[in-house]
Design an enzyme around this catalytic site. Structure first.
Site, PDB file in Angstrom:
ATOM      1  N   SER A  60       0.749  -1.025  -0.119  1.00  0.00           N
ATOM      2  CA  SER A  60       0.015  -0.068   0.162  1.00  0.00           C
ATOM      3  C   SER A  60       1.099   1.248  -0.006  1.00  0.00           C
ATOM      4  CB  SER A  60      -0.890  -0.078   1.245  1.00  0.00           C
ATOM      5  OG  SER A  60      -1.419  -1.198   1.381  1.00  0.00           O
TER       6      SER A  60
HETATM    7  N1  SAH Z   1      -1.096  -5.044   4.201  1.00  0.00           N
HETATM    8  C1  SAH Z   1      -0.136  -5.204   2.931  1.00  0.00           C
HETATM    9  C2  SAH Z   1      -0.501  -4.841   1.640  1.00  0.00           C
HETATM   10  C3  SAH Z   1      -1.911  -6.052   1.295  1.00  0.00           C
HETATM   11  S1  SAH Z   1      -2.239  -6.084  -0.374  1.00  0.00           S
HETATM   12  C4  SAH Z   1       1.386  -4.667   2.844  1.00  0.00           C
HETATM   13  O1  SAH Z   1       1.691  -3.998   4.178  1.00  0.00           O
HETATM   14  O2  SAH Z   1       2.184  -4.919   2.280  1.00  0.00           O
HETATM   15  C5  SAH Z   1      -3.696  -7.054   0.081  1.00  0.00           C
HETATM   16  C6  SAH Z   1      -3.446  -8.560   0.401  1.00  0.00           C
HETATM   17  O3  SAH Z   1      -4.568  -9.093   1.060  1.00  0.00           O
HETATM   18  C7  SAH Z   1      -2.663  -9.399  -0.885  1.00  0.00           C
HETATM   19  O4  SAH Z   1      -1.437  -9.676  -0.338  1.00  0.00           O
HETATM   20  C8  SAH Z   1      -3.935 -10.494  -0.668  1.00  0.00           C
HETATM   21  O5  SAH Z   1      -3.263 -11.655  -1.153  1.00  0.00           O
HETATM   22  C9  SAH Z   1      -4.704 -10.411   0.588  1.00  0.00           C
HETATM   23  N2  SAH Z   1      -5.980 -11.308   0.625  1.00  0.00           N
HETATM   24  C10 SAH Z   1      -7.118 -10.931  -0.249  1.00  0.00           C
HETATM   25  N3  SAH Z   1      -7.959 -11.513   0.179  1.00  0.00           N
HETATM   26  C11 SAH Z   1      -7.827 -12.118   1.234  1.00  0.00           C
HETATM   27  C12 SAH Z   1      -8.352 -13.151   2.173  1.00  0.00           C
HETATM   28  N4  SAH Z   1      -9.741 -13.642   2.158  1.00  0.00           N
HETATM   29  N5  SAH Z   1      -7.756 -13.493   3.209  1.00  0.00           N
HETATM   30  C13 SAH Z   1      -6.449 -13.196   3.394  1.00  0.00           C
HETATM   31  N6  SAH Z   1      -5.614 -12.267   2.714  1.00  0.00           N
HETATM   32  C14 SAH Z   1      -6.416 -11.963   1.654  1.00  0.00           C
END
Ligand code: SAH
Length: 211
Positions: A61
């Protein structure tokens, strides 16, 4: 040396200008080198206020959004925090400096493995990362003082609401994945929930099941 210092000063200045004003949040963000959480090819852009690609078609992000979410979460040093969406591990690393314990889950096994390796390299010991579908939360560790979701759902998933302590706070983006979404803060009251809209954001979608 001084180039790195200037880069960090500029980073903090930009965060402040974009609404991240909480001192504890800024201090935690100063301590976590974002360059370690992006691919080597993007390391020279790690201090720009932009999302960047990580593995598995996901993104780390934008730092100002990480800051706004972290400050809205208002984490205390005794708090047990759940993060849904480990991604690169950057957000979890920041939370680890503010909370007692951070549980973070991602549906991509490879991302969890890479994030764990960075936590180990940094000597961070209060994060536990799991491969799981975070829409169901983490019942074995519930309830949580704080929950942060870093992928967008249409609404706050009810298992997550149920795993929040009374007085607890959850911060998450809601809305359709191909639209601008709203960052919201949910506070669990004795008998119900209080919702507050914070900021327009754009996140990858919360997807059901393991990848
Ligand atoms: N917080 C992260 C950015 C997240 S991007 C950072 O600091 O880099 C969003 C993430 O959510 C992705 O890696 C994706 O795989 C995950 N995601 C999406 N749906 C999900 C679910 N149902 N359970 C767990 N993770 C999920």
């Amino acid at each position: 040396m001084s180039g790195e210092h200037d880069q960090l000063m500029q980073f903090i200045y930009t965060l402040r200008a974009r609404g991240v004003t909480d001192t504890r949040t800024l201090r935690a963000m100063e301590r976590v080198d974002r360059a370690l959480f992006v691919r080597p090819t993007f390391a020279d852009r790690a201090y720009e206020d932009v999302p960047l690609p990580i593995g598995a078609g996901q993104t780390i992000s934008q730092p100002s959004v990480v800051g706004i979410m972290t400050q809205a979460l208002d984490v205390g040093e005794r708090d047990k925090v759940l993060e849904v969406g480990t991604g690169s591990g950057y957000q979890a690393a920041i939370l680890s400096h503010l909370a007692r314990r951070v549980y973070t889950v991602d549906r991509h096994r490879g991302l969890v493995a890479d994030a764990r390796a960075v936590f180990d390299a940094l000597g961070i010991t209060n994060i536990t990362a799991f491969t799981a579908d975070g829409s169901y939360g983490l019942p074995e560790q519930a309830p949580f003082d704080r929950i942060i979701v870093t992928a967008a759902a249409e609404d706050a998933p009810s298992p997550l609401l149920a795993q929040l302590k009374v007085g607890g706070i959850m911060v998450l983006p809601v809305g359709q994945s191909d639209h601008v979404q709203s960052l919201i803060r949910v506070i669990r009251l004795e008998n119900g929930f209080d919702y507050e809209e914070l900021h327009p954001v754009r996140f990858v979608p919360l997807v059901a099941g393991l990848a």
